[in-house]
Design an enzyme around this catalytic site. Structure first.
Site, PDB file in Angstrom:
ATOM      1  N   HIS A 173       0.810  -1.233   0.061  1.00 30.44           N
ATOM      2  CA  HIS A 173       0.126   0.184  -0.176  1.00 30.44           C
ATOM      3  C   HIS A 173       0.958   1.249  -0.161  1.00 30.44           C
ATOM      4  O   HIS A 173       1.825   1.350   0.494  1.00 30.44           O
ATOM      5  CB  HIS A 173      -0.921  -0.095   1.137  1.00 30.44           C
ATOM      6  N   CYS A 213       0.020   1.646  -5.686  1.00 33.18           N
ATOM      7  CA  CYS A 213      -0.886   2.315  -6.033  1.00 33.18           C
ATOM      8  C   CYS A 213      -0.367   3.812  -6.483  1.00 33.18           C
ATOM      9  O   CYS A 213       0.366   4.474  -5.639  1.00 33.18           O
ATOM     10  CB  CYS A 213      -2.193   2.544  -5.184  1.00 33.18           C
ATOM     11  N   ARG A 259      -0.715   2.372 -11.350  1.00 32.59           N
ATOM     12  CA  ARG A 259       0.285   1.674 -10.469  1.00 32.59           C
ATOM     13  C   ARG A 259       1.818   2.436 -10.628  1.00 32.59           C
ATOM     14  O   ARG A 259       2.025   2.656 -11.555  1.00 32.59           O
ATOM     15  CB  ARG A 259       0.553   0.226 -10.935  1.00 32.59           C
TER      16      ARG A 259
END
Length: 161
Positions: A60, A129, A138
């Site tokens: 993340h 991300c 991405r």
């Protein structure tokens, strides 16, 4: 090497010195939502550390501890150090982060699509991300294995209970 890890199970620790001395995160098997809440996730079916192929890891950018908050700061030549309890693997970033779309799954192929690599080798791909608070794109960083060494202190602290 160690046996293949089970889904959701931590099996290594990743360190990126560029992100600070205390930056280290467990790598767990799989990229399920629940897994990525607990650390970084190894894409199933990609290589295991140190093996020929592409060891691909998702994390993340924001939320769940923000592991890859500083991802855009990665630079060519940066070290990425992975320890699995028996071996320390040092990879070197081969190019600054590259932006793509989520459907572009070739970036985690054994010889990653769009990467600087053209033949089989021992590679690492990091994915997160983009933008920082979204997921429309991405960011990808590729590295190649530079060296391996015995892990000095057994299993990393993250695995000691």
């Amino acid at each position: 090497g160690l046996p293949a890890p089970r889904a959701g199970e931590p099996f290594a620790v990743l360190r990126i010195p560029r992100f600070g001395r205390d930056w280290d995160w467990p790598v767990l098997e799989g990229t399920a939502v629940a897994t990525l809440k607990r650390g970084l996730g190894h894409y199933p079916g990609t290589a295991l550390p140190g093996r020929t192929g592409n060891f691909a890891v998702a994390g993340h950018r924001r939320t769940y501890g923000d592991p890859f908050k500083d991802f855009p700061r990665l630079r060519t030549g940066d070290a990425v150090v992975l320890t699995d309890g028996t071996t320390r693997y040092t990879y070197r970033i081969a190019r600054s982060p590259f932006r793509t779309v989520p459907s572009d799954t070739g970036v985690i192929d054994a010889v990653p699509d769009k990467s600087p690599f053209t033949r089989p080798g021992r590679y690492l791909t990091l994915t997160t991300c983009e933008p920082e608070w979204g997921s429309s794109h991405r960011l990808i960083a590729w590295a190649r294995l530079e060296s391996t060494a015995p892990a000095t202190h057994g299993k990393p602290a993250a695995f000691r209970s």
